[in-house]
Design an enzyme around this catalytic site. Structure first.
Site, short mmCIF file in Angstrom:
data_model
loop_
_atom_site.label_atom_id
_atom_site.label_comp_id
_atom_site.label_asym_id
_atom_site.label_seq_id
_atom_site.Cartn_x
_atom_site.Cartn_y
_atom_site.Cartn_z
N CYS A 51 1.95 -2.67 15.65
CA CYS A 51 1.81 -2.33 14.22
C CYS A 51 1.09 -3.44 13.46
O CYS A 51 1.43 -4.62 13.58
CB CYS A 51 3.18 -2.08 13.61
N ASN B 210 -3.03 4.68 16.92
CA ASN B 210 -4.19 4.38 16.07
C ASN B 210 -4.67 2.98 16.41
O ASN B 210 -3.97 2.00 16.16
CB ASN B 210 -3.81 4.48 14.60
N GLU C 292 0.83 -1.20 0.00
CA GLU C 292 0.00 0.00 0.00
C GLU C 292 0.87 1.25 0.00
O GLU C 292 1.98 1.24 0.52
CB GLU C 292 -0.90 0.01 1.25
N SER D 214 11.77 5.59 14.99
CA SER D 214 10.61 5.22 15.80
C SER D 214 11.09 4.77 17.17
O SER D 214 11.57 3.65 17.33
CB SER D 214 9.83 4.10 15.10
N LEU D 215 10.99 5.66 18.14
CA LEU D 215 11.57 5.37 19.46
C LEU D 215 10.54 4.66 20.35
O LEU D 215 10.78 3.56 20.83
CB LEU D 215 12.07 6.67 20.09
N ASN D 216 9.46 5.32 20.61
CA ASN D 216 8.27 4.70 21.24
C ASN D 216 8.40 4.29 22.70
O ASN D 216 7.41 3.93 23.34
CB ASN D 216 7.78 3.49 20.43
N CYS E 299 3.29 8.54 1.24
CA CYS E 299 3.87 7.60 2.20
C CYS E 299 4.12 6.30 1.44
O CYS E 299 3.20 5.66 0.93
CB CYS E 299 2.89 7.41 3.35
N GLY F 71 6.94 -1.97 5.83
CA GLY F 71 8.31 -2.45 5.76
C GLY F 71 9.31 -1.57 6.48
O GLY F 71 9.00 -0.46 6.92
N GLU F 72 10.52 -2.09 6.62
CA GLU F 72 11.62 -1.38 7.27
C GLU F 72 12.60 -0.95 6.17
O GLU F 72 13.32 -1.78 5.61
CB GLU F 72 12.29 -2.32 8.29
N SER G 247 12.19 6.68 7.55
CA SER G 247 11.89 6.33 8.94
C SER G 247 12.35 4.91 9.23
O SER G 247 12.12 4.00 8.45
CB SER G 247 10.38 6.44 9.19
N CYS H 244 -0.85 5.79 10.40
CA CYS H 244 0.37 5.12 10.86
C CYS H 244 0.05 3.80 11.54
O CYS H 244 -0.77 3.74 12.45
CB CYS H 244 1.11 5.99 11.87
N CYS I 135 6.96 -5.38 15.39
CA CYS I 135 6.58 -4.44 16.44
C CYS I 135 5.15 -4.77 16.90
O CYS I 135 4.26 -5.01 16.09
CB CYS I 135 6.63 -3.00 15.93
N CYS J 161 6.51 -7.07 6.69
CA CYS J 161 7.61 -6.52 7.49
C CYS J 161 8.06 -7.59 8.46
O CYS J 161 7.27 -8.37 8.96
CB CYS J 161 7.14 -5.29 8.26
N1 SAH Z 1 9.65 0.49 9.77
C1 SAH Z 1 9.79 1.93 9.75
C2 SAH Z 1 8.82 2.59 8.80
C3 SAH Z 1 7.36 2.49 9.22
S1 SAH Z 1 6.91 4.03 9.84
C4 SAH Z 1 9.68 2.46 11.16
O1 SAH Z 1 9.40 1.69 12.06
O2 SAH Z 1 9.96 3.63 11.38
C5 SAH Z 1 5.47 3.68 10.68
C6 SAH Z 1 5.35 4.54 11.93
O3 SAH Z 1 4.08 4.31 12.51
C7 SAH Z 1 6.38 4.18 12.98
O4 SAH Z 1 6.87 5.35 13.59
C8 SAH Z 1 5.58 3.37 14.00
O5 SAH Z 1 6.13 3.49 15.28
C9 SAH Z 1 4.21 4.00 13.87
N2 SAH Z 1 3.11 3.11 14.20
C10 SAH Z 1 3.03 1.78 14.02
N3 SAH Z 1 1.85 1.31 14.45
C11 SAH Z 1 1.15 2.38 14.90
C12 SAH Z 1 -0.16 2.55 15.44
N4 SAH Z 1 -0.98 1.53 15.57
N5 SAH Z 1 -0.52 3.80 15.79
C13 SAH Z 1 0.30 4.86 15.60
N6 SAH Z 1 1.51 4.75 15.09
C14 SAH Z 1 1.95 3.53 14.73
#
Ligand code: SAH
Length: 346
Positions: free
Chosen positions: A117, A294, A90, A218-220, A103, A163-164, A196, A337, A114, A110
């Site tokens: 996701c 989300n 997508e 993506s730190l989180n 995007c 994907g990464e 990213s 996201c 995570c 992937c």
């Molecule tokens: N693999 C890369 C590119 C994907 S970016 C990465 O991890 O950065 C996708 C972004 O969406 C990432 O910052 C991830 O942390 C965020 N993300 C994933 N699932 C999400 C969700 N359910 N709600 C909000 N953000 C989310």
């Protein structure tokens, strides 16, 4: 037969030279493909008929079949592309005030796994080719043009789709070459393209050496225990290794690395977490994008209340951290996201 979109300008130039055709012809072809958005060799009218015939004999012009398109109430569009081998990816076209952002996906599925996701739930299928990566941009610009809008108004790209990106490093780098080529390629400004990553530390350093592009990480989470439980990549490159790589990442003096931080209720959204985040990022030229989670049925996490999100943001701002709350667009069509899946998982 090979997909001509899989050839860099350099590759194409060499192919032409081997055929005894002058190199500038390859540049012409490249421009037709990536700037003028041609969808056949016949269209390339400044090439001789014989040359066009020869191209058609050796190459095909890869297309991503558009299997489905959905439009959000906020006008965000999600494209579902079917690839030649039947895999799906997508991409998401986001209208902003004066431009469009696309995007882009770099892998079918992937492998990072995570926990929050949705893309992770499909598992990893394969890397996208360069032709499939730049093809998403080409197709989106063609779509924009079909609406009667200047295709270059699609001026921004975020590698935040499925994907990464840094796990498909070579094709990412080759794609960026086409994207940034201002003479014969897609003419994107370096300031308007962001890669990213979930945190593949050695590749972060490499990216800064190989090209110039904005970096998002993506730190989180602010401690290794939590981050490892949410993002298995953290077991290989824990927070210290990740941030050390970020410090080493080469960029222009005024640039900053974006740190994405999903806010999940009761998981990583306390005042203490906000203070920890400031402490971790203060030695780095950083800005923070807070992304309210989300929600989707495949993960147990919840989005914090608006008050909690604002309280978290305020702590960052009061400590002079550059920070915003990122509004994810296209939530209603699962284009926000973390919601891309491109496959039927219920
Ligand atoms: N693999 C890369 C590119 C994907 S970016 C990465 O991890 O950065 C996708 C972004 O969406 C990432 O910052 C991830 O942390 C965020 N993300 C994933 N699932 C999400 C969700 N359910 N709600 C909000 N953000 C989310």
């Amino acid at each position: 037969m090979k997909d001509i979109l899989d050839f860099t300008r350099q590759d194409l130039g060499e192919w032409f030279e081997n055929k005894g055709i002058r190199r500038f012809r390859a540049d012409q072809v490249f421009k037709w493909l990536h700037l003028k958005l041609a969808d056949s060799f016949e269209e390339m009218t400044d090439l001789g008929k014989a040359l066009r015939g020869e191209l058609a004999e050796h190459f095909f012009l890869g297309t991503l079949e558009l299997e489905n398109m959905e439009t959000s109430v906020d006008a965000t569009k999600k494209f579902l592309h079917r690839l030649a081998d039947g895999e799906y990816v997508e991409s998401v076209l986001i209208p902003e005030k004066e431009h469009y952002t696309l995007c882009v996906s770099t892998q079918a599925g992937c492998a990072m796994n995570c926990k929050f996701c949705l893309t992770a739930k499909t598992g990893f299928k394969r890397n996208l080719t360069m032709g499939e990566i730049v093809g998403q941009v080409r197709d989106a610009r063609r779509f924009v043009a079909q609406q009667g809008i200047e295709p270059l108004s699609l001026s921004n790209i975020v590698f935040m789709g499925m994907g990464e990106p840094l796990a498909n490093y070579d094709n990412l780098l080759r794609s960026l070459g086409v994207i940034f080529d201002t003479d014969f390629g897609m003419k994107f400004s370096r300031r308007k393209v962001t890669v990213s990553t979930s945190g593949i530390a050695p590749k972060i350093i490499q990216l800064g050496l190989d090209t110039e592009v904005n970096l998002a990480v993506s730190l989180n989470a602010t401690d290794n225990e939590l981050r490892s439980s949410l993002m298995p990549v953290n077991r290989t490159w824990p927070i210290e290794a990740l941030l050390a790589a970020c410090k080493e990442f080469e960029m222009k003096p005024r640039n900053k690395i974006t740190f994405e931080y999903i806010l999940m209720s009761g998981v990583n959204d306390s005042d203490a977490h906000a203070h920890d985040l400031v402490r971790l990022l203060s030695p780095i030229r950083a800005k923070v994008n807070l992304i309210p989670f989300n929600e989707h049925p495949q993960a147990p996490f919840k989005r914090p209340s608006r008050d909690r999100i604002n309280a978290f943001l305020t702590i960052l701002l009061n400590r002079n951290m550059t920070a915003i709350v990122r509004k994810s667009k296209g939530d209603d069509i699962s284009a926000a996201c973390g919601q891309l899946k491109a496959a039927r998982i219920e």
